[in-house]
Design an enzyme around this catalytic site. Structure first.
Site, short mmCIF file in Angstrom:
data_model
loop_
_atom_site.label_atom_id
_atom_site.label_comp_id
_atom_site.label_asym_id
_atom_site.label_seq_id
_atom_site.Cartn_x
_atom_site.Cartn_y
_atom_site.Cartn_z
CB CYS A 114 -5.89 4.70 0.89
SG CYS A 114 -7.31 5.71 1.31
CG HIS B 120 -5.10 6.36 4.99
ND1 HIS B 120 -4.72 6.49 3.68
CD2 HIS B 120 -4.15 5.58 5.58
CE1 HIS B 120 -3.58 5.82 3.48
NE2 HIS B 120 -3.22 5.27 4.62
CG HIS C 222 -0.81 2.52 3.99
ND1 HIS C 222 -0.73 3.89 4.07
CD2 HIS C 222 0.34 2.06 4.55
CE1 HIS C 222 0.40 4.24 4.68
NE2 HIS C 222 1.07 3.14 4.97
#
Length: 193
Positions: free
Chosen positions: A93, A147, A163
């Site tokens: 990510c 994340h 993402h």
């Protein structure tokens, strides 16, 4: 060579049963993967940040957030690879975020945790394309950003972000029951526009 006798009544009886099993299996798997979308005005973080991360300013120069999002969307489908920010190998990510921003010669932190206080926190309902959305990793109780993604749109309360997903690579997702418990905040790194 001997031929096997075919029992036509048995086949006619089994065909609908097999079809029913197949259809039931498909609908069950669809039901189990569906998640309810949450409106952006209803999104509130329940995550308590447990580590101190210094504030950080990101110089976005005169790059348009819309141009950044458009470029990010060209990467949909690139596979996931932990620790990588190389398109041909795949992205994690933060590697994805790095690749997108570096394309525009914008220097950003390498790890997700370093984005905790990058830019200015804004209420989710006011998020716009180009804002960064932060989550914990898979453990919602960790209290550590693990994340992240880039907001692609926030229309009629429907927030979407791009993402690098560990399961499907670069993709666009909406806020749902999977992400909600892990949601930390939205940070704006671009000047107000």
């Amino acid at each position: 060579m001997k031929k096997c006798p075919v029992n036509l009544p048995s086949i006619l009886f089994l065909a609908p049963v097999i079809l029913l099993i197949i259809l039931t299996g498909c609908s069950a798997s669809r039901r189990s993967t569906s998640v309810e979308t949450v409106k952006s005005g209803e999104i509130k973080s329940t995550v308590a940040i447990k580590n101190k991360v210094a504030p950080r300013t990101i110089n976005t120069k005169n790059i348009s957030p819309d141009d950044l999002v458009k470029f990010a969307e060209t990467l949909i489908g690139v596979k996931y690879r932990y620790g990588s920010m190389i398109k041909e190998k795949g992205f994690d990510c933060s590697g994805f975020i790095n690749y997108v921003f570096n394309h525009f010669n914008i220097s950003v932190p390498r790890t997700t945790v370093e984005f905790t206080n990058a830019g200015k926190e804004i209420p989710v309902k006011y998020s716009k394309p180009g804002d960064l959305i932060l989550f914990t990793g898979s453990d919602a109780n960790s209290g550590v950003v693990g994340h992240m993604g880039i907001v692609t749109e926030n229309k009629n309360g429907e927030l979407k972000f791009i993402h690098a997903s560990s399961s499907r690579g670069v993709m666009i997702s909406g806020m749902n029951s999977y992400f909600l418990p892990r949601f930390v905040k939205v940070n704006r790194v671009f000047p107000v526009y």
